[in-house]
Design a protein around this motif. Sequence first.
Motif, short mmCIF file in Angstrom:
data_model
loop_
_atom_site.label_atom_id
_atom_site.label_comp_id
_atom_site.label_asym_id
_atom_site.label_seq_id
_atom_site.Cartn_x
_atom_site.Cartn_y
_atom_site.Cartn_z
N ARG A 293 0.94 -1.14 -0.04
CA ARG A 293 0.09 0.01 -0.06
C ARG A 293 0.99 1.23 0.06
O ARG A 293 0.56 2.18 -0.57
N GLU A 294 2.00 0.97 0.72
CA GLU A 294 2.70 2.33 0.79
C GLU A 294 3.69 2.79 -0.57
O GLU A 294 3.54 3.65 -0.76
N SER B 121 12.08 -6.49 -6.45
CA SER B 121 10.95 -5.65 -6.11
C SER B 121 10.97 -4.41 -7.35
O SER B 121 9.98 -4.23 -7.91
N ALA B 122 12.27 -3.87 -7.52
CA ALA B 122 12.14 -2.69 -8.45
C ALA B 122 11.81 -3.32 -9.67
O ALA B 122 11.15 -2.68 -10.64
N ILE C 169 9.47 -14.36 10.63
CA ILE C 169 8.86 -12.89 10.87
C ILE C 169 10.16 -11.95 10.55
O ILE C 169 10.04 -10.82 10.02
N SER C 170 11.30 -12.34 11.70
CA SER C 170 12.17 -10.97 11.54
C SER C 170 12.79 -10.85 10.41
O SER C 170 13.14 -9.80 9.84
N LEU C 171 13.13 -12.00 9.51
CA LEU C 171 13.67 -11.87 8.28
C LEU C 171 12.68 -11.20 7.17
O LEU C 171 13.14 -9.99 6.67
N ALA C 172 11.58 -11.32 7.27
CA ALA C 172 10.43 -10.89 6.39
C ALA C 172 10.36 -9.45 6.86
O ALA C 172 10.47 -8.54 5.74
N GLY C 173 10.46 -9.06 8.04
CA GLY C 173 10.41 -7.53 8.50
C GLY C 173 11.36 -6.80 7.83
O GLY C 173 11.39 -5.67 7.46
N ILE C 174 12.57 -7.27 7.92
CA ILE C 174 14.01 -6.80 7.46
C ILE C 174 13.85 -6.59 6.00
O ILE C 174 14.31 -5.55 5.15
N ILE C 175 13.66 -7.51 5.20
CA ILE C 175 13.58 -7.59 3.85
C ILE C 175 12.43 -6.65 3.49
O ILE C 175 12.52 -6.05 2.30
N LEU C 176 11.19 -6.68 3.83
CA LEU C 176 10.22 -5.74 3.64
C LEU C 176 10.63 -4.21 3.60
O LEU C 176 10.27 -3.52 2.67
N GLY C 177 11.38 -4.03 4.46
CA GLY C 177 12.07 -2.69 4.45
C GLY C 177 12.75 -2.18 3.17
O GLY C 177 12.37 -1.10 2.52
N SER C 178 13.50 -3.18 2.77
CA SER C 178 14.31 -2.91 1.52
C SER C 178 13.32 -3.08 0.32
O SER C 178 13.41 -2.40 -0.51
N VAL C 179 12.45 -4.05 0.18
CA VAL C 179 11.43 -4.07 -0.66
C VAL C 179 10.58 -2.55 -0.97
O VAL C 179 10.41 -2.47 -2.21
N LEU C 180 10.17 -2.27 0.01
CA LEU C 180 9.27 -0.93 0.22
C LEU C 180 10.23 0.06 -0.46
O LEU C 180 9.83 0.82 -1.40
#
Lengths: 213, 263
Positions: free
Chosen positions: B79-80, B238-239, B130-141
């Motif tokens: 969404r962001e 992601s890009a 969850i921790s991994l997904a959290g960090i990775i989602l930051g970069s993906v975003l």
Amino acid sequence: MPSSAPPGEPSSEPRLSLHGLQSDLAGPFDFSLPAGACAAVSGASGSGKSLFLRMIADLDPHEGDVRLDGGSRAAMAATDWRRRVPYVAAESGWWRDTVVEHFEPERLGKARGLAERLGVGTAQVDGPVIRLSTGERQRLALIRALVLDSPVLLLDEPTGPLDPVSVGQVEDLLRERLAAGVSVLLVSHDPAQAVRLGAARYVMRDRRLAPAA
Amino acid sequence: MNAIPLSATDLAIAASLVAFDALLSVALRLQLHRQVLWASARMVVQLIAVGYLLRIVFGMHHPAATAAIIVVMAAVAAREIAARPERKFKHGAGLAISAGGVAVATVVTVVLALATAIRPHPWYDARYAISLAGIILGSVLNAGSLALDSLLSGVEREKSAIEAQLGLGVSFAAATAPFLRAAIRRGLLPVINQMSAAGVITLPGIMTGQILAGLDPVEAVKYQILLMFLLAGASGLSALIIAYGAMRRLTDPRQRLRLDRLR
């Protein structure tokens, strides 16, 4: 010179024919243009002249049927269609830094010849786009379409920002193309220009096309 | 690991720094004190909530609970990304494109890490996943939103140049290739910066956290290297996916430039 020779009897089909061309923004348009003929469309700004030309070039979504020498546009790839029926906008767009990069290498020689005829200097052709004047841009944008040797030209105010001498040079060139069988549909605000080009005159009013009185 | 536990008093002392920022804003009339206080209050509430939530989820040992948390995080990221450009796609198309990019980039890298490098038991252990997904989602975003914003603003700015080419029979792909490249490039810059600065200009957050929590620095560094590679891969995916998806949405079978699909 036209690259798409009509498959059937050349005289029976108009070069360009439109049936029920319309979108939410303009139309419906029914119109045809014989080979070697010129049509000039005038009308107030916002009346739909550019929309009309853009629809024929298939640059905006719309309904309706367009044919070139009897062959349906729908059966042709969009890129092939626009190579045969190129559209030159009133405001020229540029996508590289230098002028020559806007031409395919094999067409550059022809482009240089046309630039000379239209009074654009060699220094301009070999220089960067940012050094061109508005009038030079306009003429070079026209040349980008002319080098395609297409059977039809859709020109949106091709001589808008030009001085009278350049206007005369462009019209000479267009007359030559018309004589060679190219069909030209142009937007022009100058009734005298239509007369000089021997063009059928049309008026766009409230997004509908009508023959000029 | 022997992390030094923090007390409420410890946090309260640190919070006085935020109060200092707020006072500074009042004194210099920066008009920021409300925002500073609101943002820090929001941060505290969000993190405490997530701390308790994670404690519950970790205790559940249930893959569905883990998956649900990751899906919610990914949805917020998507969404962001879709909300970032100045001109956005109509009818939720931007959300669909960014959700696709986020999902593929995150799943591929998280599963790769869990299946090869980290290998917890069970492999979907919430603590790791969850921790991994959290960090990775930051970069993906980051990568996805920069790529999408760069693409849409580039195409919008150069629309007369693109349409001039289309009008002469140039294909949409050829006319827009420079904007696609620029967008993917833009999306990859943060992770390149992050990698080249790591350890010299900055001590990455994960590594610092692990060192503070008592882990041996060399072990912490190994984790950080693994993470950086994962982040690089996730950013690229992601890009790439979001830029290609957006470009496809900007055209149609007649190779037009469909800026009317933006609002």
